[in-house]
Design a protein around this motif. Structure first.
Motif, mmCIF file in Angstrom:
data_model
loop_
_atom_site.group_PDB
_atom_site.id
_atom_site.type_symbol
_atom_site.label_atom_id
_atom_site.label_comp_id
_atom_site.label_asym_id
_atom_site.label_seq_id
_atom_site.Cartn_x
_atom_site.Cartn_y
_atom_site.Cartn_z
ATOM 1 N N ASN A 68 0.785 -1.217 0.000
ATOM 2 C CA ASN A 68 0.000 0.000 0.000
ATOM 3 C C ASN A 68 0.817 1.267 0.000
ATOM 4 O OD1 ASN A 68 -2.548 -1.093 -0.181
ATOM 5 N ND2 ASN A 68 -2.539 -1.661 1.959
ATOM 6 N N PHE A 69 2.119 1.150 0.263
ATOM 7 C CA PHE A 69 2.847 2.416 0.332
ATOM 8 C C PHE A 69 2.853 3.127 -1.015
ATOM 9 C CE2 PHE A 69 6.485 -0.348 -0.667
ATOM 10 C CZ PHE A 69 7.196 0.413 -1.559
ATOM 11 N N SER B 77 -0.469 4.784 -1.115
ATOM 12 C CA SER B 77 -0.633 5.939 -0.234
ATOM 13 C C SER B 77 0.153 7.135 -0.751
ATOM 14 C CB SER B 77 -0.264 5.595 1.207
ATOM 15 O OG SER B 77 1.040 5.123 1.279
ATOM 16 N N ARG C 156 0.459 7.772 -3.842
ATOM 17 C CA ARG C 156 -0.395 8.277 -4.906
ATOM 18 C C ARG C 156 -1.549 9.077 -4.310
ATOM 19 N NH1 ARG C 156 -2.676 3.991 -9.093
ATOM 20 N NH2 ARG C 156 -0.657 3.024 -8.792
ATOM 21 N N ALA C 157 -2.089 8.542 -3.224
ATOM 22 C CA ALA C 157 -3.200 9.247 -2.572
ATOM 23 C C ALA C 157 -2.747 10.590 -2.045
ATOM 24 C CB ALA C 157 -3.755 8.394 -1.433
ATOM 25 N N MET C 158 -1.444 10.709 -1.831
ATOM 26 C CA MET C 158 -0.905 11.954 -1.320
ATOM 27 C C MET C 158 -0.780 12.984 -2.435
ATOM 28 S SD MET C 158 2.404 11.567 0.894
ATOM 29 C CE MET C 158 1.778 10.441 2.071
ATOM 30 N N GLY C 159 -0.939 12.536 -3.656
ATOM 31 C CA GLY C 159 -0.899 13.459 -4.779
ATOM 32 C C GLY C 159 0.451 13.552 -5.452
ATOM 33 N N ALA C 160 1.289 12.536 -5.266
ATOM 34 C CA ALA C 160 2.584 12.553 -5.952
ATOM 35 C C ALA C 160 2.390 12.158 -7.410
ATOM 36 C CB ALA C 160 3.549 11.591 -5.274
ATOM 37 N N TYR D 105 7.575 10.625 -10.233
ATOM 38 C CA TYR D 105 8.168 10.748 -8.904
ATOM 39 C C TYR D 105 8.076 9.435 -8.145
ATOM 40 C CZ TYR D 105 8.509 12.058 -3.970
ATOM 41 O OH TYR D 105 8.848 12.112 -2.630
ATOM 42 N N LEU E 143 -11.917 8.419 -3.187
ATOM 43 C CA LEU E 143 -10.761 9.280 -3.376
ATOM 44 C C LEU E 143 -10.346 9.331 -4.843
ATOM 45 C CD1 LEU E 143 -8.529 8.340 -0.338
ATOM 46 C CD2 LEU E 143 -10.401 9.944 -0.488
ATOM 47 N N LYS F 238 -6.625 15.704 -14.248
ATOM 48 C CA LYS F 238 -5.627 15.034 -13.423
ATOM 49 C C LYS F 238 -4.904 16.000 -12.481
ATOM 50 C CE LYS F 238 -2.720 11.080 -14.125
ATOM 51 N NZ LYS F 238 -1.618 10.477 -14.836
ATOM 52 N N ARG G 285 -4.987 16.290 -8.421
ATOM 53 C CA ARG G 285 -3.759 16.198 -7.664
ATOM 54 C C ARG G 285 -3.688 17.301 -6.603
ATOM 55 N NH1 ARG G 285 1.498 16.251 -7.838
ATOM 56 N NH2 ARG G 285 1.629 18.254 -8.865
ATOM 57 N N ARG H 188 -5.659 16.404 -3.596
ATOM 58 C CA ARG H 188 -5.214 15.218 -2.861
ATOM 59 C C ARG H 188 -4.865 15.453 -1.389
ATOM 60 N NH1 ARG H 188 -7.017 11.044 -4.938
ATOM 61 N NH2 ARG H 188 -6.491 10.506 -7.075
ATOM 62 N N GLN I 115 -7.212 11.779 2.405
ATOM 63 C CA GLN I 115 -6.142 10.816 2.592
ATOM 64 C C GLN I 115 -6.683 9.429 2.885
ATOM 65 O OE1 GLN I 115 -2.640 11.072 2.456
ATOM 66 N NE2 GLN I 115 -3.223 12.877 1.297
ATOM 67 N N MET I 116 -5.790 8.473 2.814
ATOM 68 C CA MET I 116 -6.228 7.101 3.016
ATOM 69 C C MET I 116 -5.265 6.368 3.941
ATOM 70 S SD MET I 116 -7.733 4.590 0.220
ATOM 71 C CE MET I 116 -8.428 3.023 0.684
ATOM 72 N N LEU J 44 4.382 1.636 4.359
ATOM 73 C CA LEU J 44 5.553 2.499 4.392
ATOM 74 C C LEU J 44 6.627 1.903 3.496
ATOM 75 C CD1 LEU J 44 5.638 3.028 8.242
ATOM 76 C CD2 LEU J 44 5.007 4.733 6.553
ATOM 77 N N MET K 165 12.834 3.660 3.293
ATOM 78 C CA MET K 165 12.888 5.038 3.766
ATOM 79 C C MET K 165 12.810 5.041 5.278
ATOM 80 S SD MET K 165 10.343 6.954 1.171
ATOM 81 C CE MET K 165 10.625 8.677 1.106
ATOM 82 N N GLU L 137 7.829 13.258 3.635
ATOM 83 C CA GLU L 137 7.544 13.227 2.203
ATOM 84 C C GLU L 137 6.354 14.089 1.769
ATOM 85 O OE1 GLU L 137 6.637 9.446 0.445
ATOM 86 O OE2 GLU L 137 7.665 10.053 -1.389
ATOM 87 N N PRO L 138 5.184 13.928 2.422
ATOM 88 C CA PRO L 138 4.059 14.778 1.984
ATOM 89 C C PRO L 138 4.354 16.264 2.153
ATOM 90 C CG PRO L 138 3.531 13.595 4.001
ATOM 91 C CD PRO L 138 4.778 12.995 3.463
ATOM 92 N N LYS M 4 7.284 17.691 1.891
ATOM 93 C CA LYS M 4 8.184 18.085 0.808
ATOM 94 C C LYS M 4 7.410 18.252 -0.495
ATOM 95 C CE LYS M 4 12.426 15.890 2.378
ATOM 96 N NZ LYS M 4 13.105 14.593 2.275
ATOM 97 N N LEU M 5 6.400 17.400 -0.664
ATOM 98 C CA LEU M 5 5.628 17.448 -1.901
ATOM 99 C C LEU M 5 4.771 18.704 -1.986
ATOM 100 C CD1 LEU M 5 4.375 13.773 -2.361
ATOM 101 C CD2 LEU M 5 5.693 15.097 -4.002
ATOM 102 N N TRP M 6 4.215 19.110 -0.858
ATOM 103 C CA TRP M 6 3.180 20.147 -0.923
ATOM 104 C C TRP M 6 3.500 21.451 -0.207
ATOM 105 C CZ3 TRP M 6 -0.214 19.720 -4.522
ATOM 106 C CH2 TRP M 6 -0.570 18.439 -4.980
ATOM 107 N N ARG N 122 1.938 10.728 9.064
ATOM 108 C CA ARG N 122 2.209 11.093 7.684
ATOM 109 C C ARG N 122 0.957 11.615 6.992
ATOM 110 N NH1 ARG N 122 5.292 8.336 3.480
ATOM 111 N NH2 ARG N 122 3.893 7.659 1.836
#
Lengths: 313, 273, 305, 325
Positions: B159-160, B163, B165-169, B173, C55, C77, C81, C84, C88-89, C98, C102, C110-111, C113-115, C160
């Protein structure tokens, strides 16, 4: 009369990270016609205990102690003698029927195997017996189902097949490892009832983490924590009057009993410290608990507990 | 423990071969192309391994031959592993129709025998080493990509990936940051085995007379010794050294590959309830 | 907050003959902001699929999901995004949620850094803060998932997920792979975090008792359909649908003869529960039942009510 | 379900062959330059008229699409072109040589599969023992040395020094007078068969051993033991069939390896089969012949694959309901 008596049983095996002391000094008695529930959480060593009774663990496993079945110490038997006991005298229902059934063999053939081996029946007689067994575990249209493969069965039906396989040679003792785990609730109750029915005239070691299922089937319950028994008592007593803090915590953390957690987590079975194993998570812990490893003491009426609160000797 | 030792031995041999390949000009007593002496000389003080039918120094040619073999192995593996990783990752990651199409295509490509095809193509190509090794890489990626795909597919079930993807990456990436690092050990192992395979094949092509005539390679040396009677005349110093070299090199690469593989194979799980 | 309208998802397989599996078969419901809806059902009933459809991690066959007034199906798309971080899920198996390569700190960062554009020190601070919030120590920061227990990993997953301050969370059996003593820890933590962040939660589970504790409302699912929905008290205390009652007080109902996960309807027209229903009448096999509101906000999909 | 599966497999096999044909066609037509220069360089230079005639005869002056269909038509009608070197139709010479190749290819395929699977299963079941590890090392060693080198070495040792087997060829000189004698041919065939078998065993052994290693840890193996089955029956009835499943595809992939190997081995042993034919075709740059050889190799592998697919029907029950199809 005692049918199976485990005395000071220890099971250790080496891994890359160190020696796993999966079972440490367990004493357990299963009476003739008695049903004992072995309750414990993931990684407490309960599956290893079940497999060690059958001597089905890897060859590099070290088993010490005694494991007396009908007056014979199973640990001292030759492999050939032990093989004759497996399936015939003691049968095992392994965890997870999906992976425990051979995917490329017909269900009927998998059951027939043991029948032909231990009872010396010919092909046709064995087949009849297979159908009879499938009917006994209430699988509809058993003649047809005997010729099907495991993937054609639903989860509950596979569990029934596992039970039929275990019953096939009319064993005296059944070791059932988590037979209800992973089943949906409506199906779980059917399996529990079925198990209760088919073990009326037999002894059983029922390994599970599901207290409700154990309560339905077993007369006595043994609670296992980090490789050893911490409490042993009549089923009723465990539910109504649990004495060990772990048993109490375990019961309280059940969703229908308040969902009150035990803090922390179970210790790893590698490098277990001295003293009480539950000590770091226990609310009643005292200084002595850290140093002194408690012994099982009887509180009367067949109720045993391993806790310094009661161990004042 | 045992595997660590074999790994070290393999790496040492590989490093030695690479050094030989890089510093060939410094290590050879003669120019390998130059016809210097009388042909078919036995090993003597001046020529450790004697001379060949043209009168070239066999030892010098042997040293230079290391280059071609190592390069063919490396380039071929690089090309096929890159394509295979890319296709396998895309196929396993996106799944669905793309995956089905790629999987079917690979199934079909896998039934086409690569080596005979290579022989057919070699007729048209002016034999040059770079071209041959790239071509081998292009023909050989399919099986590897299938392995990568199944690995990525089983990773995607974790699932990582979901998850992240669900985070919007974004997909690139996720592939670069989450999938590649997890399949890298497998890629390395397959790279080593692919390199071994291409080395053997490169020498094999040379043996069949399809090598790059401007390069010296062990296959051509064996071919030359074999067809010019080195075999029948019992001139073992001509025939054996190139064959032993490729065998030795290949064993070294094997040692590295199998030790790696042992390391990444999921250890047999122990049962603790 | 969330509006689901006649959502369907059919999976098809086979090349010459198409086998269609109706994983989600016409589902509609509403979720208010800050509410927890428990979605209960047996394995293979389609509850996980609903979570992913909500989602838009899966594309539905038909139907709509409206998130805070935005129709997710209409989004491009890139627009999706950008949305997003708000939804969350959380998944069943924390160890697999996980990236094994990492560290815990990297996973939580990570999230962000992304957003969020953050400096290094700010990022570090925020990660520690999140870690503390889910009851872990800074000593865990540089560890890898395999060095932590399942319960601890699930805490990391929460940290996270909460890093982006989401509004809506789908929790897909977040505790079913954990031991009961740890399950209680995680559920309690979840309750607290929910209040703190004013989260809207879709809580998917097969365990009624767990759902009872955590949900305001419950929807019971059977074979791709919601068969009963209402306030937790009403559904679990005064359940109307025979299937709900079977779940609450396990009476013996016949086991499905069909394969698990194979959702082919026995009868294209009748009630989905008909083959196992102890109260089934002839008519149930012929007519598809309709959702009936038996009390205010308590819906049942059964003709016998 | 059977029918759907078989049809599907057949379709894919057909598609694979079709694509191979397209490849050979496009090689011919998409390569840079006038390909007659590749085919018959002397002819093109010396006699432009002849090469015109040649073009016309082979329909090469027609539009490319039309040529394509003609080519496919020809291939399916057994017209695979003409060998310049031997001055006979390609298919004719291939079918002659195929016979000789099969004489060494079939026994060595059979032997290496049987021995490889037996050894892989045996040592995979008892993995980790001293014997297992030393066998593994020996196999890695055999695998690492290329087939042509094994061939040369074996000839040197058994042919040259011990004089047990002929150095090459397929018949003795005496056969010129006495006619072909099966024992004589067998005597010549033993060493090539042995070499090819030796080089193919490690691959199959290694795959089988790995497959077995995975199977040994499965729960149903413990179930079988818990029933009281003897160890050899657990292996035979439960482990073997499951471990064989992934092997079937793998074995057909190994076939490609074996064909490649036979090219080298036939060349070195001067065995008059497809391999030697290939070698000679390369020397003579006989393109049509090489293409024909490529097509026949593809065909062999496709057929092997199809047989493998069909055997899944018998061994894997899940295919019947189309789960893993």
């Amino acid at each position: 009369m005692s049918l199976l008596k485990l005395t000071h049983l220890k099971v250790h095996f080496p891994t890359q990270d160190g020696i796993v002391k999966a079972v440490n000094t367990i004493d357990l008695d299963i009476e003739e016609n008695g049903k004992v529930g072995l309750i414990g959480e993931t990684g407490c060593g309960k599956t290893v205990l079940g497999l060690s009774i059958m001597r089905l663990l890897q060859p590099d496993t070290r088993i010490k102690g005694e494991n007396v079945y009908k007056g014979r110490d199973l640990l001292k038997l030759s492999e050939e003698e032990m093989r004759k006991i497996r399936g015939k005298e003691i049968a095992m229902i392994l965890q997870n029927p999906t992976t425990s059934l051979n995917p490329v063999l017909k269900v009927g053939d998998q059951i027939a195997e043991a029948i032909r081996l231990h009872q010396g029946l010919d092909k046709r007689a064995a087949k009849e017996k297979v159908v009879e067994m499938l009917a006994a575990v209430k699988i509809p249209s058993p003649e047809k189902r005997a010729n099907e493969y495991p993937h054609e069965f639903s989860g509950g039906m596979r569990e029934r097949v596992m039970i039929a396989m275990a019953l096939a040679c009319n064993p005296t003792l059944i070791i059932a490892d988590e037979p209800t785990t992973g089943l949906d609730i409506t199906i779980k109750m059917q399996i529990v009832r079925l198990m209760k029915e088919v073990t009326k005239q037999r002894s059983m070691l029922f390994i599970t983490h599901d207290l409700d299922a154990a309560a339905e089937i077993c007369d006595n319950i043994a609670v296992m924590y980090a490789g050893e028994l911490v409490e042993y008592a009549k089923t009723e007593a465990i539910f109504k009057n649990p004495r060990h803090p772990y048993t109490q915590g375990f019961l309280n953390s059940l969703p229908n009993r308040g969902l009150k957690p035990i803090r922390g987590m179970s210790p790893s079975l590698i490098g277990i410290p001295n003293g009480c194993r539950f000590y770091p998570r226990c609310d009643h812990a005292e200084a002595a608990c850290k140093i002194q490893h408690p012994e099982m003491v009887e509180l009367g009426n067949g109720h045993f507990v391993r806790c310094l609160q009661y161990d004042r000797s | 423990m045992l595997r660590k030792k074999t790994f070290a031995i393999g790496i040492c041999i590989l490093v030695a071969f690479s050094i030989i390949a890089i510093f060939s000009p410094l290590l050879t007593p003669y120019d390998p192309y130059k016809i210097i002496e009388t042909p078919l000389e036995k090993p003597n003080k001046n020529h450790v391994l004697g001379t060949n039918a043209l009168g070239q120094d066999i030892f010098s040619r042997l040293i230079y031959g290391t280059r071609a073999t190592l390069l063919i192995g490396f380039i071929g593996a690089l090309v096929s592993i890159s394509i295979g990783t890319f296709v396998g990752t895309v196929s396993g990651y996106y799944g669905g129709k793309i995956d089905e199409f790629i999987t079917r295509a690979i199934d079909i490509i896998m039934t086409i025998p690569m080596f005979p095809l290579l022989l057919v193509l070699s007729i048209f190509l002016t034999p040059n080493m770079l071209g041959i090794s790239v071509l081998m890489g292009i023909l050989g990626w399919a099986g590897f990509s299938r392995i990568i795909r199944s690995q990525v597919l089983s990773l995607s079930e974790y699932n990582f990936i979901y998850s992240v993807r669900a985070m919007g990456a974004r997909d690139p990436y996720i592939m670069a940051k989450h999938i590649l690092p997890n399949i890298l050990p497998l890629v390395v192992v397959k790279f080593v085995f692919a390199a071994q395979n291409y080395m053997l094949m490169g020498v094999g092509l040379g043996f069949l007379g399809l090598g790059d005539p401007s390069m010296i390679d062990w296959g051509q040396m064996i071919n030359c010794a074999y067809t010019n009677g080195g075999f029948a005349l019992g001139m073992w110093w001509w025939l054996l050294p190139p064959g032993l070299s490729i065998a030795f090199l290949s064993i070294a690469v094997s040692l590295v590959g199998y030790s790696f593989e042992d390391e990444i194979n999921p250890r047999l799980r122990r049962m603790v309830s | 907050m969330i509006e689901v309208k006649d959502l369907r998802k059919h999976f098809s397989s086979g090349i010459l003959k198409k086998h269609s599996t109706k994983a989600v078969d016409g589902i509609s419901f509403l979720m208010e902001r800050g509410e927890t809806l428990g979605l209960v059902g047996e394995s293979g009933c389609g509850k996980t699929t609903i979570g992913r459809l909500l989602l838009r991690l899966l594309e539905p066959t038909s139907g709509k999901v409206i998130f805070d007034g935005i129709d997710l199906q209409q989004l491009k798309k890139a627009e999706l995004r950008r949305l997003r971080p708000r939804m969350q899920m959380i998944f069943q198996d924390p160890d697999a949620s996980l990236n094994p390569r990492m560290t815990i700190a990297d996973s939580i960062a990570e999230p962000l850094k992304l957003w969020r554009k953050m400096g290094k020190s700010e990022l570090k601070e925020r990660v520690s803060e999140l870690l503390e919030m889910v009851g872990l120590n800074p000593e865990h920061l540089n560890r890898y998932p395999y060095q932590l227990s399942g319960g601890q990993n699930q805490r990391v997953v929460f940290a996270r997920v909460l890093a982006l301050n989401p509004d809506f969370i789908v929790a897909d059996e977040p505790t079913s792979s954990l031991d009961v003593s740890v399950q209680a820890q995680i559920l309690n933590m979840m309750q607290e975090l929910k209040k703190e962040f004013n989260l809207t939660v879709l809580f998917i589970s097969h365990d009624l008792e767990v759902v009872r504790h955590i949900s305001d409302r419950i929807a019971v699912m059977y074979r791709g359909k919601i068969v009963e929905m209402g306030n937790t008290k009403d559904v679990l205390g005064y359940g109307k649908h025979p299937y709900t009652n079977a779940l609450v007080s396990p009476v013996v109902i016949e086991e499905d003869a069909l394969l698990q996960g194979d959702m082919k309807p026995v009868n294209a027209f009748g009630c989905v529960f008909y083959p196992r229903c102890p109260f089934a009448a002839e008519s149930c096999s012929k007519r598809e039942p309709e959702m009936v509101e038996v009390e205010k906000g308590h819906w049942v999909l059964c003709d016998k009510i | 379900m059977y029918a759907e599966y078989i049809i599907k497999r057949f379709f894919y096999s057909f598609l694979a062959f079709f694509i191979s044909i397209s490849i050979t066609f496009s090689i011919l037509h998409l390569m840079p330059g006038d390909y007659i220069h590749y085919l018959a360089p002397y002819l093109a230079e010396v006699n432009p008229e002849a090469s015109e005639l040649f073009r016309h005869q082979f329909g090469l002056d027609k539009p490319i699409i039309e040529q394509y269909f003609i080519y496919i038509y020809n291939v399916f009608h057994g017209n695979w072109g003409y060998s310049f070197q031997y001055r006979v139709p390609v298919l004719k010479i291939i079918s002659e040589k195929l016979y000789w190749t099969l004489i060494i290819l079939l026994p060595s395929t059979f032997l290496s599969i049987v021995i490889g699977i037996f050894m892989g299963a045996h040592f995979g079941w008892r993995s980790g023992t001293k014997k297992d590890l030393s066998v593994l090392n020996v196999m890695i060693f055999i695998r690492a040395i290329p087939s042509y080198w094994w061939a040369i070495m074996l000839i040197l040792v058994f042919g040259f020094y011990f004089n047990l087997f002929p150095l090459g060829g397929f018949i003795s000189i005496s056969a010129l007078e006495l006619g072909i004698n099966y024992l004589d041919v067998l005597h010549h065939a033993i060493l090539p068969i042995f070499t090819l078998t030796l080089c193919s065993i490690p691959g199959i052994y290694y795959l089988m051993r790995n497959s077995m290693l995975l199977t040994v840890g499965e729960d149903y193996i413990i179930t079988a033991r818990a029933k009281g089955l003897e160890e050899r029956n657990v292996l035979r009835k439960h482990a073997l069939k499951n471990a064989m499943l992934p092997m079937i595809t793998m074995i057909t992939l190994e076939c490609a390896h074996m064909i490649t190997g036979s090219i080298f081995i036939e060349t070195i042993f001067s065995w008059p089969g497809l391999g030697l034919l290939t070698f000679n075709a390369i020397l003579a740059r006989d393109l049509f012949l090489l293409q024909g050889i490529f097509l026949i190799c593809t065909l062999i592998i496709i057929i092997a694959n199809f047989i493998a697919d069909l055997s899944y029907l018998y061994i894997d029950p899940r295919i019947k309901v189309g789960e893993s199809a």
